[in-house]
Design an enzyme around this catalytic site. Sequence first.
Site, mmCIF file in Angstrom:
data_model
loop_
_atom_site.group_PDB
_atom_site.id
_atom_site.type_symbol
_atom_site.label_atom_id
_atom_site.label_comp_id
_atom_site.label_asym_id
_atom_site.label_seq_id
_atom_site.Cartn_x
_atom_site.Cartn_y
_atom_site.Cartn_z
ATOM 1 N N SER A 37 0.839 -1.200 0.000
ATOM 2 C CA SER A 37 0.000 0.000 0.000
ATOM 3 C C SER A 37 0.868 1.241 0.000
ATOM 4 C CB SER A 37 -0.888 0.031 1.242
ATOM 5 O OG SER A 37 -1.846 -0.977 1.171
ATOM 6 N N HIS A 40 -2.195 7.223 -4.720
ATOM 7 C CA HIS A 40 -2.474 6.058 -3.880
ATOM 8 C C HIS A 40 -2.349 4.809 -4.740
ATOM 9 C CE1 HIS A 40 -5.740 3.047 -2.947
ATOM 10 N NE2 HIS A 40 -4.901 2.879 -1.959
ATOM 11 N N ASN A 76 -2.431 0.297 -4.198
ATOM 12 C CA ASN A 76 -2.589 -0.838 -3.292
ATOM 13 C C ASN A 76 -2.844 -2.098 -4.100
ATOM 14 O OD1 ASN A 76 -5.246 -2.396 -1.857
ATOM 15 N ND2 ASN A 76 -3.442 -2.136 -0.564
ATOM 16 N N ARG A 106 -3.065 -6.485 -3.519
ATOM 17 C CA ARG A 106 -3.177 -7.459 -2.437
ATOM 18 C C ARG A 106 -3.621 -8.822 -2.971
ATOM 19 N NH1 ARG A 106 -6.956 -3.437 -2.670
ATOM 20 N NH2 ARG A 106 -9.053 -4.181 -3.081
#
Lengths: 409, 409
Positions: B199, B213, B215, B217
């Site tokens: 992140s 930003h 991120n 996962r």
Amino acid sequence: MFSSIKPRLFLRHTKKFTIGILPQNQFNITKYSTQKNLNNSWTKNSKFASWGIIASLTSGFGIYYYFKYNDPKTLSSAKIHNDSSVKRDNFKALENNVEKPIRTREKMEQYIKSLQERIVKEIETIDNKKFYIDRWERAQGGYGISCILQNGNVFEKAGVNISVVSGELPKPAIQQMKSRHKELDPSKGPFPFFAAGISIVMHPNNPHAPTIHMNYRYFEIEKEDGSPLSWWFGGGSDLTPSYLYEDDAIHFHKTLKDACDKHDPNYYPDFKKWCDEYFYLKHRNEARGVGGIFFDDLDNKPPEELLAFIKQCGDSFLPSYVPLVKRRMNTAFTAEEKQWQQLRRGRYVEFNLVWDRGTKFGLQTPGARIESIFMSLPLTARWEYMHIPDKNSREDKLVQVLKHPKNWV
Amino acid sequence: MFSSIKPRLFLRHTKKFTIGILPQNQFNITKYSTQKNLNNSWTKNSKFASWGIIASLTSGFGIYYYFKYNDPKTLSSAKIHNDSSVKRDNFKALENNVEKPIRTREKMEQYIKSLQERIVKEIETIDNKKFYIDRWERAQGGYGISCILQNGNVFEKAGVNISVVSGELPKPAIQQMKSRHKELDPSKGPFPFFAAGISIVMHPNNPHAPTIHMNYRYFEIEKEDGSPLSWWFGGGSDLTPSYLYEDDAIHFHKTLKDACDKHDPNYYPDFKKWCDEYFYLKHRNEARGVGGIFFDDLDNKPPEELLAFIKQCGDSFLPSYVPLVKRRMNTAFTAEEKQWQQLRRGRYVEFNLVWDRGTKFGLQTPGARIESIFMSLPLTARWEYMHIPDKNSREDKLVQVLKHPKNWV
């Protein structure tokens, strides 16, 4: 207690006629309108949803507020009210002063107006700067008066707002209230509602002077025939210092306790506890501040008695807070102390955006008046990674009290 | 695709033995540890709940992150890790380098570590300031490495975080995931889970340089026998400027589109739309920024193929962002422009605290690692009442794009 409804009140349900007899600008409230642009004060936001307004008046934070803005151009961008279809009949009695208010709702409205006036006047004297007055009207029924002081000499941001609104309570709202008010049957809604409240948040510049919040509100839900199905009072006041001055916390709590004790010996202990529980940041395991009082759904005494209690609480705002501000507003402070205040304001933002019922509710509401919801936010805030004050520092002393709420009186 | 589980993986389920063969400090990751206090880097937070960690890895915002703090004393207040009961067997393959990683989970872990290293290195070169490295460990299983740069020369706050965690998925989490993953039966839980993610949030000082930003996962839920019951990838990247530079938005989107197009022609259009919908402030009727890509629950291709796609996306972070920062970091700006940036950061706070699924989830979780959750918040933010930019001003131009998301490529 609601038996003395006079014929004029019936007009509330015959809107066309009522609107017909009320000239458009008869509600001007100019007693303490200290700025020039009140010609533009009939602003409205056509997207207003009753939902957000209800939230504002049924939760710990009143939503419909204020703030001064620096740039007059933003004022002119607010829409001028030209919509004669707005329902004003609810406020007839107060505004044309022909008939005296007789019901709790009108008494509450009259009281919060006079309280707003007194508080604005006193804070202007302290700050030596005038509030900006913003009036808004709600298409579905009702209005608000927002008094805003931003970038003041003493206050970074201060708002004193009242709102008096009515309309239809949507089913989700009834559903939400049902657990606390058994008489509400969502299958029978929507119900007409009325709500009147005053909301205050003041963030001083000086990190040694505490932030204060106060909110009192009256809520009524009607049956189809206009008689009250349900009604209650709610509200409270709490103090949020960046630096702990025990004398300040004691004075604040003592003033509130004195007001409560005049009406019921259980009020202060009960509402103090409720406040500690409500203004709590679960994700930080700490209280927002040093507490005060908080209550909701108060309907266990006749409305006259409860209104007297509410007035006592409202009247205690200035005595509870003004001495503290005067004591701390000129205290010398360092850049580090200012920065600590900014971090504490970050926590204030966290509480209001994450935990406050009214704010959360309002934000989920399409068309809610966001500027009013966010009146409670400080002008500036700060977040740092892993900022933990030195043990036994003054900053740590505050944190310890927030983690272990005290009994101050 | 999960058939190649070797005997060592069985050790995951025989913890005592595994722990027995792993010396306590064998996981030191010091390649880019540029600060001295890494002796203290085995920190843990005993209150960690798996819930918050899951939230961090399954939502638009990764939660477990970073930030530099100025005061080294706070470091020493972090607990030193001395708990040999922490489960480390999951990471054996990577850490002792005896066996090569074979499963998607290990490949993902290895990838995010190397990506974190590359990004930290590049951003340090740009900022001319070192990141602070914070390592934490989770009592229930797993660890994180947070790289934080605060009050930098170019960045007000920048964080690059990875987390690799495992444990048991509580029933409420399974309930929440059930609608998207039919194979999960809450009555049969709790299930063991594994999650690995990276992140990033970067807030530059200069109001002309955009916030970014990113991120990505990987999430896995296991059956009782250790074989995967369910797995998926999620993530995205989006750009939040205070001032609109169309060239910047086009470059950013084009870089992401190129990465997507190498894997599936539908990815970019689908994920661009998803991003516009997800990073949206409903209460403001505006997007958080100029968008990017966003996706979740991606499991419709073999994990190898999807991991390749994730790597392509991760690799595109620096090319998508660095040219924009370099272009704008030295642009002259006025106090008014800085103030506008502060107001926009207020909106960023609003999105993260009010709407972001991962943040909301984490904050409702008792014992979640709050400092990591709040890594995404800017250092400073501002709220003014009714601040509406002049029509056709540069500020208004941004707002118009946020209200009417564009197709940039």
